[in-house]
Each structure stands twice: as structure tokens, then as C-alpha cells.
Design an enzyme around this catalytic site. Structure first.
Site, PDB file in Angstrom:
ATOM      1  N   ARG A 195       0.817  -1.237   0.086  1.00 37.89           N
ATOM      2  CA  ARG A 195      -0.162  -0.035  -0.075  1.00 37.89           C
ATOM      3  C   ARG A 195       0.812   1.093  -0.167  1.00 37.89           C
ATOM      4  O   ARG A 195       0.384   2.231   0.201  1.00 37.89           O
ATOM      5  CB  ARG A 195      -1.039   0.031   1.090  1.00 37.89           C
ATOM      6  N   ARG A 227       5.190  10.064   2.938  1.00 39.44           N
ATOM      7  CA  ARG A 227       6.652  10.049   3.681  1.00 39.44           C
ATOM      8  C   ARG A 227       7.662  10.154   2.793  1.00 39.44           C
ATOM      9  O   ARG A 227       7.726   9.822   1.570  1.00 39.44           O
ATOM     10  CB  ARG A 227       6.725   8.960   4.521  1.00 39.44           C
ATOM     11  N   ASP A 272       8.927   3.020   8.419  1.00 38.28           N
ATOM     12  CA  ASP A 272       7.861   2.207   8.458  1.00 38.28           C
ATOM     13  C   ASP A 272       7.209   2.062   9.843  1.00 38.28           C
ATOM     14  O   ASP A 272       7.413   0.867  10.500  1.00 38.28           O
ATOM     15  CB  ASP A 272       8.211   0.570   7.980  1.00 38.28           C
ATOM     16  N   ASP A 282      12.423  -6.675   6.235  1.00 44.44           N
ATOM     17  CA  ASP A 282      11.755  -5.820   5.267  1.00 44.44           C
ATOM     18  C   ASP A 282      11.203  -4.380   5.765  1.00 44.44           C
ATOM     19  O   ASP A 282      10.885  -3.489   4.859  1.00 44.44           O
ATOM     20  CB  ASP A 282      10.341  -6.500   5.107  1.00 44.44           C
ATOM     21  N   LYS A 329       1.583   6.479   1.394  1.00 47.85           N
ATOM     22  CA  LYS A 329       1.088   5.369   2.322  1.00 47.85           C
ATOM     23  C   LYS A 329      -0.423   5.501   2.430  1.00 47.85           C
ATOM     24  O   LYS A 329      -0.813   6.412   2.902  1.00 47.85           O
ATOM     25  CB  LYS A 329       1.812   5.536   3.726  1.00 47.85           C
TER      26      LYS A 329
END
Length: 363
Positions: free
Chosen positions: A139, A236, A333, A323, A158
Site C-alpha cells: 500500500r 513520507r 515504516d 523488510d 502510504k
């Protein structure tokens, strides 16, 4: 280090056209697109991606987007006028509608795949195909890369809708979590912690999605009801969104000879990382093998500094795997995360995290 932006005494970019002219797509221009991708970016269903460094994909626009906030501090650092956040075309683009753009900015964004390791153990079961070829930006869609105030930045939506890596999800983010991430990124920057940054936040006036949540009198560890939430898109920003898991994906493919260009694509992504995040620190005249040794040393140093900073401010990244580990060595993240309100070595902000993701286990 590369995550620190330069101060700007006077914002100089006041119009959308001036902003568009700053576009410069090093990733899409120098790396390989997925050969199975569509040219127009209409690529929103979960599928396997076998090769290539990115998938061209168009975001899914918010219905009736409305301004919520922007980081005036970061706008100033980038040399952007605060007026831009309210500009109709700027709002259109950063709420997911790229039709307002023109050259050199493109009307298609990109998503990337990556692999997952936890404590050094490789996993593929998070991929719906069990192969690792369907795991990546489900996403998150990058829509802009360019030079602002003398530094290269990448801007990523995001909640911008589904991509081939969506694993069957809707690709949306809700206002509640978007506000939290928006504030956390700028807070961490103010605390002196290396981090991605917050640019803008827009919400839909009419679009909602259903998410698990807690009833008013709940004592449950896990959410016990479903609620409708307004859909939002936050932008972001970082020097790049290259992840350790990205390098790992291409290393796995090279190790297994997954396709004829696997080793070449691994070399390409590593060289691109050095160019984007370590160019100042690594002598480009060294042979690649020596550059890799320097890269390993520099990344180790950045990661050590990063986690020491997390301990300093009481921050806990509740699900810190390869990840969501930025290869540039900064916080990335903000999924399950939290700050210790009282000192607790076992603090874990994510109910599914377990002790191995606790505050004092981060180092």
C-alpha cells in the site's frame, strides 16, 4: 549523514509547476522495471513479480480529498512554500491522482518487492504464493523523486491503494494510524533520531474502510469489533526507501539462479543503494567488492547509532525485520511502534510481537 536535510532560509518553490520541474527519477531511469508490468500502471491485483527492481503502478486517488495537515518545518527545509500544501494540483497528486502532473514528473508511480527475515531466519510464508515473489509495497507507492534544496528525496504515498504486492488487501490507510505516523516521524526528527519524514496528510470526505478495533469496555488483547474509518493518504519522504529486505530479495534470487539476470540485478540494486545513500562516504573508484566491504561497515555504524538513539528516547519498533529496515540506516515504516511511558525492558507495543521484539531486545 544523508538523512539530515539542509535548512532553508527562504522557501523558494511557490507553484506546482516549479515543484514538478524538480523531478529526477534515478530509480526508474537506472534500474529494471518488472517485464510483466503494464505500461500504464494499471496493476492493482496481487500477483507474483519474478524479476525487475520495481513495478510501475498508479495510485488509487482518494474520493473528495481534504487537507488535514503538512509539516511546515519540513516544507521549509525542502525550500517549499506552505502555500503548496493547499494548492489544488499539489493536493490532487499527494492524495493519489497523478493526472495533474506533467513532464518531467510522470503520471505513474512505482512499488518495490522485498524479502523478509526475522532474526536472520528467512521466511516466505508471508507471501501469498509461498515463493517470496509476492511480498513488497502493498500500500506504499512512490510518486516523486527529485532534487530539493541540494539533496535527492523520494516521496511515497502510504495508503495509496493496492499494488501487485497487496496480498489481497485494499491498499488503504486510515486517518487514525496516518495521524500517528505523521506526528511520530516529525517528533523523532525533533529528538535527533534518524528517520523518514512527514510531508502531507489528506483525508477523504466520503471514503471509508472497515478495520478491527476495540469496543468501549474491552479488556481483550486483540481487537474485538470492526469499525468504519475515514481513508487517508500520508506522504513520507526519505533519501530513498531502499530496504535491507530489498537487497535480500535479489541476493536470494542470485543464490538460486532464479533467472538469467539475477546476479546482474543484485549488483544493480547494491550499486544504486551506494549511489543514493553512501555516495559521500564510499570511494566510487574502488572495485565493487571493496565498495561492498565499506558499505557493510558504514551500515553497521549507522544501524548501531540508530538503535542507540531508539534506546535513548524510549522508542520501540514493534516488528523490526529486514523488510522494514532502511538500508540507509534510519527509522522507517512506523507500523507497530510505541514509546515507553515508564522504563520497561520488556515493553512491546504490538500485541502480536512477543518478547523478541521488546524494547531491550532491539540491539
Amino acid at each position: 549523514m544523508s538523512y539530515i536535510s539542509k535548512p532553508s532560509a527562504e522557501p523558494c518553490i511557490t507553484t506546482f509547476d516549479e515543484f514538478v520541474r524538480l523531478a529526477d527519477y534515478s530509480l526508474m531511469d537506472t534500474l529494471n522495471a518488472d517485464p510483466d508490468a503494464t505500461a500504464d500502471g494499471d496493476d492493482h491485483r496481487a500477483r507474483q513479480v519474478f524479476s525487475g527492481h520495481f513495478v510501475p503502478v498508479k495510485p488509487t486517488p482518494l474520493a473528495e480529498p481534504e487537507y488535514v495537515t503538512h509539516s511546515s518545518t519540513f516544507f521549509n527545509e525542502l525550500g517549499l512554500s506552505d502555500e503548496l500544501a493547499l494548492n489544488a494540483k499539489f493536493r490532487q497528486v499527494f492524495s493519489g491522482d497523478l493526472s495533474a502532473t506533467h513532464e518531467p514528473m510522470r503520471q505513474v508511480g512505482w512499488a518495490t518487492g522485498y524479502a523478509l527475515s526475522i532474526y536472520g531466519t528467512e521466511y516466505t510464508q508471508q507471501c501469498p504464493f509461498g515463493t517470496g515473489n509476492g511480498y513488497g509495497d502493498g500500500r506504499a507507492i512512490s510518486v516523486f523523486e527529485g532534487i530539493l534544496n541540494g539533496q535527492r528525496w523520494e516521496m511515497q504515498l502510504k495508503g495509496g491503494g493496492s499494488t501487485p504486492y497487496c496480498r489481497g488487501a485494499d491498499g488503504r490507510a486510515v486517518l487514525r494510524s496516518s495521524v500517528r505516523e505523521f506526528l511520530a516521524q516529525e517528533y523523532m526528527q525533533a529528538l535527533g533520531v534518524p528517520t523518514s519524514r512527514s510531508l502531507t496528510l489528506y483525508v477523504s470526505k466520503s471514503e471509508t474502510v472497515t478495520r478491527p478495533w476495540y469496543s468501549g469496555d474491552s479488556h481483550s488483547t486483540d481487537p474485538d469489533i470492526l469499525v468504519d474509518n475515514p481513508v487517508a493518504i500520508s506522504t513520507r519522504v526519505a533519501p530513498s526507501f531502499l530496504r535491507v529486505g530489498q537487497l535480500e530479495l535479489f541476493a536470494r534470487r542470485a543464490r538460486s539462479n532464479a533467472h538469467p539476470r539475477a546476479l546482474e540485478e543484485l549488483r544493480m540494486i547494491v550499486s544504486h543503494l551506494i549511489e543514493r545513500e553512501y555516495k559521500i562516504d564510499i570511494n566510487q573508484h574502488l572495485v565493487l567488492a571493496d565498495q561492498l566491504v565499506e558499505l557493510a561497515k558504514l551500515f553497521r555504524q549507522r544501524l548501531t547509532v540508530l538503535v542507540a538513539n531508539w534506546q535513548r528516547v524510549g522508542y520501540c519498533q514493534g516488528n523490526y525485520n529486514s523488510d522494514n529496515c532502511a538500508a540507509g540506516g534510519f527509522t522507517l515504516d512506523y507500523g507497530p511502534f510505541g514509546f515507553c511511558e515508564i522504563f520497561d525492558p520488556g515493553f512491546q507495543p504490538w500485541t502480536g510481537g512477543g518478547e523478541h521484539f521488546s524494547f531491550f531486545n532491539q540491539p
